[in-house]
Design an enzyme around this catalytic site. Structure first.
Site, PDB file in Angstrom:
ATOM      1  N   ILE A   1      64.599  21.358  43.867  1.00 21.05           N
ATOM      2  CA  ILE A   1      65.809  21.383  42.680  1.00 21.05           C
ATOM      3  C   ILE A   1      65.832  21.075  41.565  1.00 21.05           C
ATOM      4  CG2 ILE A   1      67.402  19.637  43.196  1.00 21.05           C
ATOM      5  CD1 ILE A   1      68.710  22.944  42.918  1.00 21.05           C
ATOM      6  N   TYR A   2      64.525  20.587  40.750  1.00 20.40           N
ATOM      7  CA  TYR A   2      64.959  20.542  39.373  1.00 20.40           C
ATOM      8  C   TYR A   2      64.308  21.284  38.005  1.00 20.40           C
ATOM      9  CZ  TYR A   2      65.053  15.439  41.243  1.00 20.40           C
ATOM     10  OH  TYR A   2      65.281  14.331  41.652  1.00 20.40           O
ATOM     11  N   SER A   3      65.106  21.651  37.774  1.00 17.50           N
ATOM     12  CA  SER A   3      65.484  22.929  36.850  1.00 17.50           C
ATOM     13  C   SER A   3      64.786  23.585  36.998  1.00 17.50           C
ATOM     14  CB  SER A   3      64.189  22.546  35.578  1.00 17.50           C
ATOM     15  OG  SER A   3      64.891  21.855  34.929  1.00 17.50           O
ATOM     16  N   LEU A   4      65.406  24.323  38.897  1.00 16.00           N
ATOM     17  CA  LEU A   4      64.751  25.038  39.634  1.00 16.00           C
ATOM     18  C   LEU A   4      63.208  26.189  39.480  1.00 16.00           C
ATOM     19  CD1 LEU A   4      67.660  28.053  38.531  1.00 16.00           C
ATOM     20  CD2 LEU A   4      67.264  26.368  40.503  1.00 16.00           C
TER      21      LEU A   4
END
Length: 336
Positions: free
Chosen positions: A60-63
């Site tokens: 989920i970090y920066s998609l």
């Protein structure tokens, strides 16, 4: 750099873990991120040179961009994959489709495949479930995680942000079925947020689950930038006030650890990190940085050992208010 065994496993991880939430510039976490490939490579090299072997990211970090940037850095720097412990996570919303989030077997399996491609690796060393999915039975999640371990695509499974009772339920299900169990926990833990000491820490001690604290500086609030006189300091908190803390109480904590930092010729942040590192059940503390200066400052925290008197002073100003049934348990423990 010291190395600790992770839980009941034979896996050794560095006492500091490098978190990569600052990598990339997409999605809801972009206000905390912004570090691009050139700076990523520099930070990862400094981390590896320091002796840290443990890297933490999440899909989920920066998609997904954080995973991609980390994978590129490891490859371009020629780091030995066999000397690294790489952790990532699954749960968050990765797109607009109805099944692009959660802890269903469907989402877990395709998320792992996507993470492997972005990281450019053949297996994930530690896969965390990143939070609660109230719509998916815990049995389905644990069976999927077990099957991933058996497939060789994941080495160990761990959990992040679940209540203690749910972790115990999952461990019981796994035990009953002969499945792989969680080997560690990743939770918010700092001087400004000691909530896990109520239920999670005692559960972890009982179940031999080690803890990897995230946000040990409370979203930068304990970095030394924030004081009563400089409440609106620039930095992460100025743009994204998370995780929530009791600011008035935290200012009292900052007063104490700033004084102690002066004794050690250290920074406030280093003392805050040293306190977390020295707590019961902590195996590897997750640090993050946007700049080389921040990273170097955090790395020096391993050189600080707080005295018993200093630990007592810090504990006094930061301790949790005892709640029921904790105070009753302690009261009735007399004589046993």
């Amino acid at each position: 750099m010291k190395y600790n065994y992770l839980g009941s496993t034979g896996l050794l991880v560095s006492e500091l873990c490098f978190g990569t939430m600052t990598f990339g510039s997409q999605g809801i976490w972009k206000v905390l991120a912004g570090v691009q490939q050139g700076e990523v490579n520099s930070l990862v090299k400094t981390v590896a040179d320091s002796g840290i072997n443990f890297f933490d990211t999440a899909n989920i970090y920066s998609l997904g961009e954080s995973e991609t940037l980390l994978g590129n850095a490891i490859k371009s720097l020629g780091l030995n994959r066999n000397e690294l412990v790489i952790a990532t996570k699954v749960r968050g919303n990765m797109g607009e489709g109805p099944n692009e989030q959660g802890l269903s077997r469907y989402h877990i399996f395709y998320s792992v495949e996507d993470s492997l491609k972005r990281l450019q690796i053949s297996h994930i060393d530690i896969l965390y479930v990143h939070g609660v999915d109230a719509r998916t039975p815990v049995e389905e999640t644990m069976r999927a995680l077990n099957d991933l371990v058996l497939s060789g695509k994941v080495r160990y499974i761990a959990v992040c942000n679940w209540p203690a009772w749910m972790v115990m339920k999952a461990q019981g299900i796994a035990e009953k079925n002969g499945w792989n169990k969680f080997i560690g926990l990743q939770y918010f833990y700092s001087l400004a947020g000691r909530d896990i000491e109520r239920e999670v820490v005692p559960m972890a001690e009982d179940q031999k689950l080690d803890i990897m604290p995230w946000s040990p500086l409370a979203g930068g609030f304990l970095s030394g930038k924030y004081t009563r006189e400089n409440e609106a300091a620039e930095g992460r908190r100025a743009n994204f006030d998370f995780p929530p803390v009791n600011k008035e109480k935290t200012y009292d904590i900052i007063d104490v650890i700033s004084e102690i930092a002066g004794r050690h010729n250290a920074t406030t942040a280093q003392v805050a990190l040293a306190w977390v590192r020295m707590q019961k059940g902590i195996t590897s503390t997750i640090i993050g940085a946007k700049t080389e200066k921040q990273l170097q400052d955090n790395l020096k925290s391993v050189n600080i050992t707080l005295s018993e008197e200093e630990l007592n002073r810090i504990d006094e100003v930061s301790a949790l208010v005892k709640e029921y049934p904790q105070w009753m348990v302690e009261r009735q423990a007399y004589g046993r």
